[in-house]
Design a protein around this motif. Sequence first.
Motif, PDB file in Angstrom:
ATOM      1  N   GLY A  11       0.862  -1.172   0.000  1.00 52.41           N
ATOM      2  CA  GLY A  11       0.000   0.000   0.000  1.00 52.41           C
ATOM      3  C   GLY A  11       0.900   1.224   0.000  1.00 52.41           C
ATOM      4  O   GLY A  11       1.935   1.223   0.665  1.00 52.41           O
ATOM      5  N   SER A  23      -3.096   5.513  -2.548  1.00 49.01           N
ATOM      6  CA  SER A  23      -4.092   6.499  -2.098  1.00 49.01           C
ATOM      7  C   SER A  23      -3.478   7.894  -1.995  1.00 49.01           C
ATOM      8  O   SER A  23      -4.015   8.741  -1.288  1.00 49.01           O
ATOM      9  CB  SER A  23      -4.622   6.093  -0.723  1.00 49.01           C
ATOM     10  OG  SER A  23      -4.989   4.744  -0.681  1.00 49.01           O
ATOM     11  N   ASP A  31       6.196  -2.476   3.447  1.00 45.63           N
ATOM     12  CA  ASP A  31       5.738  -1.090   3.557  1.00 45.63           C
ATOM     13  C   ASP A  31       6.571  -0.280   2.576  1.00 45.63           C
ATOM     14  O   ASP A  31       7.717  -0.638   2.294  1.00 45.63           O
ATOM     15  CB  ASP A  31       6.010  -0.516   4.960  1.00 45.63           C
ATOM     16  CG  ASP A  31       5.058  -1.038   6.013  1.00 45.63           C
ATOM     17  OD1 ASP A  31       4.202  -1.871   5.688  1.00 45.63           O
ATOM     18  OD2 ASP A  31       5.197  -0.597   7.175  1.00 45.63           O
ATOM     19  N   CYS A  32       6.009   0.824   2.124  1.00 42.27           N
ATOM     20  CA  CYS A  32       6.749   1.654   1.178  1.00 42.27           C
ATOM     21  C   CYS A  32       7.439   2.806   1.920  1.00 42.27           C
ATOM     22  O   CYS A  32       7.369   3.958   1.505  1.00 42.27           O
ATOM     23  CB  CYS A  32       5.812   2.180   0.110  1.00 42.27           C
ATOM     24  SG  CYS A  32       6.706   2.928  -1.252  1.00 42.27           S
ATOM     25  N   ASP A  33       8.072   2.491   3.052  1.00 37.24           N
ATOM     26  CA  ASP A  33       8.647   3.561   3.873  1.00 37.24           C
ATOM     27  C   ASP A  33      10.143   3.361   4.125  1.00 37.24           C
ATOM     28  O   ASP A  33      10.730   4.019   4.978  1.00 37.24           O
ATOM     29  CB  ASP A  33       7.890   3.680   5.203  1.00 37.24           C
ATOM     30  CG  ASP A  33       7.882   2.366   5.977  1.00 37.24           C
ATOM     31  OD1 ASP A  33       8.534   1.394   5.544  1.00 37.24           O
ATOM     32  OD2 ASP A  33       7.206   2.321   7.020  1.00 37.24           O
ATOM     33  N   GLU A  44       4.043   8.440  -0.036  1.00 33.54           N
ATOM     34  CA  GLU A  44       5.374   7.921   0.304  1.00 33.54           C
ATOM     35  C   GLU A  44       6.450   8.473  -0.639  1.00 33.54           C
ATOM     36  O   GLU A  44       7.447   7.799  -0.923  1.00 33.54           O
ATOM     37  CB  GLU A  44       5.375   6.387   0.286  1.00 33.54           C
ATOM     38  CG  GLU A  44       4.426   5.734   1.284  1.00 33.54           C
ATOM     39  CD  GLU A  44       4.839   5.924   2.747  1.00 33.54           C
ATOM     40  OE1 GLU A  44       5.837   6.627   3.014  1.00 33.54           O
ATOM     41  OE2 GLU A  44       4.143   5.367   3.616  1.00 33.54           O
ATOM     42  N   VAL A  99      -0.911  -0.384  -4.390  1.00 32.87           N
ATOM     43  CA  VAL A  99      -2.287   0.107  -4.260  1.00 32.87           C
ATOM     44  C   VAL A  99      -2.167   1.465  -3.602  1.00 32.87           C
ATOM     45  O   VAL A  99      -1.703   1.588  -2.464  1.00 32.87           O
ATOM     46  CB  VAL A  99      -3.163  -0.861  -3.443  1.00 32.87           C
ATOM     47  CG1 VAL A  99      -4.515  -0.235  -3.152  1.00 32.87           C
ATOM     48  CG2 VAL A  99      -3.333  -2.166  -4.207  1.00 32.87           C
ATOM     49  N   ARG A 144      12.068   4.880   9.579  1.00 28.96           N
ATOM     50  CA  ARG A 144      11.164   5.235   8.501  1.00 28.96           C
ATOM     51  C   ARG A 144      11.604   6.499   7.764  1.00 28.96           C
ATOM     52  O   ARG A 144      12.048   7.462   8.394  1.00 28.96           O
ATOM     53  CB  ARG A 144       9.795   5.506   9.123  1.00 28.96           C
ATOM     54  CG  ARG A 144       8.669   5.542   8.150  1.00 28.96           C
ATOM     55  CD  ARG A 144       7.411   6.028   8.842  1.00 28.96           C
ATOM     56  NE  ARG A 144       6.216   5.564   8.142  1.00 28.96           N
ATOM     57  CZ  ARG A 144       5.920   5.870   6.896  1.00 28.96           C
ATOM     58  NH1 ARG A 144       6.724   6.655   6.202  1.00 28.96           N
ATOM     59  NH2 ARG A 144       4.825   5.403   6.328  1.00 28.96           N
ATOM     60  N   THR A 150       4.678   8.795   9.407  1.00 28.84           N
ATOM     61  CA  THR A 150       3.888   7.594   9.684  1.00 28.84           C
ATOM     62  C   THR A 150       2.434   7.819   9.269  1.00 28.84           C
ATOM     63  O   THR A 150       1.942   8.937   9.276  1.00 28.84           O
ATOM     64  CB  THR A 150       3.964   7.211  11.172  1.00 28.84           C
ATOM     65  OG1 THR A 150       3.304   5.965  11.346  1.00 28.84           O
ATOM     66  CG2 THR A 150       3.306   8.252  12.067  1.00 28.84           C
ATOM     67  N   LYS A 151       1.744   6.728   8.875  1.00 27.28           N
ATOM     68  CA  LYS A 151       0.336   6.820   8.486  1.00 27.28           C
ATOM     69  C   LYS A 151      -0.559   6.211   9.571  1.00 27.28           C
ATOM     70  O   LYS A 151      -1.761   6.104   9.408  1.00 27.28           O
ATOM     71  CB  LYS A 151       0.103   6.090   7.150  1.00 27.28           C
ATOM     72  CG  LYS A 151       1.058   6.500   6.031  1.00 27.28           C
ATOM     73  CD  LYS A 151       0.946   7.974   5.704  1.00 27.28           C
ATOM     74  CE  LYS A 151       1.919   8.463   4.652  1.00 27.28           C
ATOM     75  NZ  LYS A 151       3.342   8.277   4.915  1.00 27.28           N
ATOM     76  N   GLY A 176      -7.177   2.915   4.866  1.00 30.23           N
ATOM     77  CA  GLY A 176      -6.388   2.218   5.874  1.00 30.23           C
ATOM     78  C   GLY A 176      -5.508   1.144   5.259  1.00 30.23           C
ATOM     79  O   GLY A 176      -5.694   0.739   4.112  1.00 30.23           O
TER      80      GLY A 176
HETATM   81  N1  LIG Z   1      -3.065   2.860  -0.204  1.00 28.46           N
HETATM   82  C1  LIG Z   1      -2.960   3.036   1.129  1.00 28.46           C
HETATM   83  N2  LIG Z   1      -1.806   2.757   1.757  1.00 28.46           N
HETATM   84  C2  LIG Z   1      -1.741   2.953   3.101  1.00 28.46           C
HETATM   85  C3  LIG Z   1      -2.827   3.442   3.851  1.00 28.46           C
HETATM   86  N3  LIG Z   1      -2.447   3.523   5.155  1.00 28.46           N
HETATM   87  C4  LIG Z   1      -1.149   3.111   5.197  1.00 28.46           C
HETATM   88  N4  LIG Z   1      -0.722   2.787   3.958  1.00 28.46           N
HETATM   89  C5  LIG Z   1       0.600   2.280   3.554  1.00 28.46           C
HETATM   90  O1  LIG Z   1       0.837   1.124   4.293  1.00 28.46           O
HETATM   91  C6  LIG Z   1       2.198   1.043   4.685  1.00 28.46           C
HETATM   92  C7  LIG Z   1       2.273   0.965   6.206  1.00 28.46           C
HETATM   93  O2  LIG Z   1       1.979   2.207   6.783  1.00 28.46           O
HETATM   94  P1  LIG Z   1       2.991   2.880   7.826  1.00 28.46           P
HETATM   95  O3  LIG Z   1       2.674   4.319   7.978  1.00 28.46           O
HETATM   96  O4  LIG Z   1       4.376   2.545   7.437  1.00 28.46           O
HETATM   97  O5  LIG Z   1       2.547   2.135   9.156  1.00 28.46           O
HETATM   98  P2  LIG Z   1       3.497   1.482  10.230  1.00 28.46           P
HETATM   99  O6  LIG Z   1       4.542   0.656   9.554  1.00 28.46           O
HETATM  100  O7  LIG Z   1       2.613   0.826  11.202  1.00 28.46           O
HETATM  101  O8  LIG Z   1       4.130   2.745  10.933  1.00 28.46           O
HETATM  102  P3  LIG Z   1       5.662   3.234  10.906  1.00 28.46           P
HETATM  103  O9  LIG Z   1       6.285   2.587  12.090  1.00 28.46           O
HETATM  104  O10 LIG Z   1       5.603   4.715  10.994  1.00 28.46           O
HETATM  105  O11 LIG Z   1       6.288   2.762   9.612  1.00 28.46           O
HETATM  106  C8  LIG Z   1       2.899   2.262   4.085  1.00 28.46           C
HETATM  107  O12 LIG Z   1       3.510   1.898   2.865  1.00 28.46           O
HETATM  108  C9  LIG Z   1       1.744   3.237   3.885  1.00 28.46           C
HETATM  109  O13 LIG Z   1       1.980   4.142   2.822  1.00 28.46           O
HETATM  110  C10 LIG Z   1      -4.060   3.730   3.147  1.00 28.46           C
HETATM  111  O14 LIG Z   1      -5.070   4.160   3.697  1.00 28.46           O
HETATM  112  N5  LIG Z   1      -4.063   3.526   1.794  1.00 28.46           N
END
Ligand SMILES: Nc1nc2c(ncn2[C@@H]2O[C@H](COP(=O)(O)OP(=O)(O)OP(=O)(O)O)[C@@H](O)[C@H]2O)c(=O)[nH]1
Length: 227
Positions: free
Chosen positions: A14, A44, A88-90, A18, A42, A198, A202-203, A67
């Motif tokens: 997702g 957003s 993850d794309c981070d 990013e 995918v 990261r 964060t999302k 989400g």
């Molecule tokens: N398309 C899409 N991607 C999402 C959405 N929410 C999160 N993502 C993606 O899902 C992946 C995981 O989200 P992160 O923000 O890295 O969440 P996390 O890994 O729990 O948190 P961090 O520790 O900050 O990395 C990332 O690549 C986000 O861009 C969404 O609503 N839509």
Amino acid sequence: MTTYTFDDLAVVMGTYNEEAAIESVLGDIESVTDGRAEIVCVDSSDDRTPEIAREHGATVIDQPPMGYGYAVREALVAPDRPVVVTTDCDDTYPMEKLPAFLELINEGYDVVSGDRLYHGADAMPAFNRFGNAAFALLASGLMGERVHDTTTGMRAYRRELLHDIEWTENTGLSAELLIRPLLRGYEVREEPIPYRERAGETKLDPIEGGAAIAKSIVKVCLEEQFG
Ligand SMILES: Nc1nc2c(ncn2[C@@H]2O[C@H](COP(=O)(O)OP(=O)(O)OP(=O)(O)O)[C@@H](O)[C@H]2O)c(=O)[nH]1
Ligand SMILES: [Mg+2]
């Protein structure tokens, strides 16, 4: 048994704004797999993320932001290739471990799950590290089998399994993707991975997200064991 190569591999994710990380993530996938893995995003975003993804030859599927789980669920079933890896794309996950993950699938595992906590996860915020250790204990207690990292974003799956199980969770999807296969008797292996800090914002809200994940773990464990 078939031996899969990078031509049989899809890496899916997702992507939600990013821009700061995607170049590096897709570049790593390309260099590690000689450009042979299919990439599915995918997306957003309202920044340049999808343009950058297309420039790298990725398949981009647009989706409103709903989400993590909505995005990753759609991404998981998009490829036709027999091995699907999530990330993850981070820029937190080690794409250099893709060959090792593929190798473990070739050895017969159905799911190979990156365990970030094994090496200490120093790059993870302390709150998240504590939360992830707690989720693993909760899931282990409910399943009667020790797992170490239920919320990791990096896993390899055999494609059929992704289509054979019905996935229901959103923020808790990652935990669900570990728990349901384990409790259905699939061969699951946790593989230690390094974890980086990261790139970009964060999302996920840690409190709200953490509560949703705990709820998913309890729900999925109970559903699998007691119907
Ligand atoms: N398309 C899409 N991607 C999402 C959405 N929410 C999160 N993502 C993606 O899902 C992946 C995981 O989200 P992160 O923000 O890295 O969440 P996390 O890994 O729990 O948190 P961090 O520790 O900050 O990395 C990332 O690549 C986000 O861009 C969404 O609503 N839509
Ligand atoms: Mg992340």
